[in-house]
Scaffold this active site. Structure first.
Site, PDB file in Angstrom:
ATOM      1  CG  HIS A  44      -2.114  -0.913   1.079  1.00 22.71           C
ATOM      2  ND1 HIS A  44      -2.989  -0.860   0.023  1.00 22.71           N
ATOM      3  CD2 HIS A  44      -2.551  -1.912   1.887  1.00 22.71           C
ATOM      4  CE1 HIS A  44      -3.931  -1.772   0.171  1.00 22.71           C
ATOM      5  NE2 HIS A  44      -3.677  -2.444   1.292  1.00 22.71           N
ATOM      6  CG  ASP A 173      -8.760  -4.448   3.146  1.00 21.37           C
ATOM      7  OD1 ASP A 173      -9.301  -3.396   2.780  1.00 21.37           O
ATOM      8  OD2 ASP A 173      -7.627  -4.791   2.786  1.00 21.37           O
TER       9      ASP A 173
END
Length: 260
Positions: A44, A173
């Site tokens: 990320h 998530d």
């Protein structure tokens, strides 16, 4: 640093952070802060594959183990960061036992897996390949990230896969995947985290989790979680800078202080 896996699988409390700033100076500063490990975030952040080796080198200065969160399940990516000298990998979005077994195969040398032998930095560029082969399977940490509704449903089978050291929970998530976002979803998300934790501990795995702040580390530690990735270098930089600016304005008698 060879004690990293031992401390991990012995469920000792380990506190680390994500390294997302793609520069060795940031990594050196973070490594000197007292963290038990760093996790370089290749998934990320804007860190290139060739930069990872330099960042791992920077952690070595302070004798802090560096694992890498790879972008996905590709065996080539896992091998690349291990060859660069990573102390372990964190593999995201593992939702089935089959995926977990594939990751073990990519991570471990035969007979436990099928990782290829190469003259990378970890093996002193070929000078110490036998030495590295003799200890790699015993010393490298394999963490798999459970962060989907499918992974939650399959957690018992995933945790039972031989070769996995640590089940790492990704609450962000996971909250999206199970529709448990925000304050209204907290109880549902907490229940899912506890389900994953219980299944992983029952299977003899260590449990880890991401936390944006240290506020509830003690509570999750009591639940059996022992491996914490706390925020990131970018998050700590932003929070510290914002707090400093606010304090400076308050102390100087500024008429207006804009708090985020």
């Amino acid at each position: 640093m060879s004690d990293f896996r031992g401390n991990c699988i012995d469920h000792r409390l380990l506190i680390g952070t994500f390294a997302a700033i793609p520069h060795p100076v940031a990594v050196e500063v973070t490594a000197a802060s007292g963290v038990d490990f760093l996790c370089i975030d290749w998934e990320h952040s804007q860190i290139s594959r060739e930069r990872i080796e330099d960042l791992i080198r920077a952690t070595d200065i302070h004798r802090v183990p560096a694992m890498v969160r790879v972008p996905g399940h590709a065996a080539e990516d896992i091998a690349a960061v291990l060859d660069a000298g990573a102390a372990g990998v964190l593999v995201p979005r593992v939702s089935t036992a089959e995926q977990a077994r594939a990751v073990v195969k990519a991570m471990r040398y035969p007979p436990l897996g099928a990782r290829g032998v190469g003259p990378g930095r970890a093996a002193a560029y070929g000078y110490r390949i036998p030495d590295y082969l003799a200890k790699a399977n015993a010393e490298l940490v394999l963490a798999i990230q459970v962060e989907t509704a499918e992974g939650l449903a399959n957690i018992a089978e995933i945790a039972a896969v031989d070769g996995v050291d640590l089940i790492f929970i990704g609450p962000g998530d996971l909250s999206v995947s199970i529709n448990a976002m925000g304050p209204t979803g907290k109880d549902k998300l907490d229940a899912a985290i506890r389900t994953i934790t219980k299944a992983a501990l029952t299977a003899g795995r260590t449990v880890g989790i991401f936390r944006p702040s240290p506020d509830d580390v003690a509570a999750w530690s009591e639940a059996g979680i022992s491996f914490f990735i706390l925020a990131s270098d970018t998050m700590f930089l932003g929070a510290s800078m914002a707090a400093g600016v606010i304090d400076a304005k308050k102390s100087s008698g500024s008429l207006e202080v804009k708090e985020k």
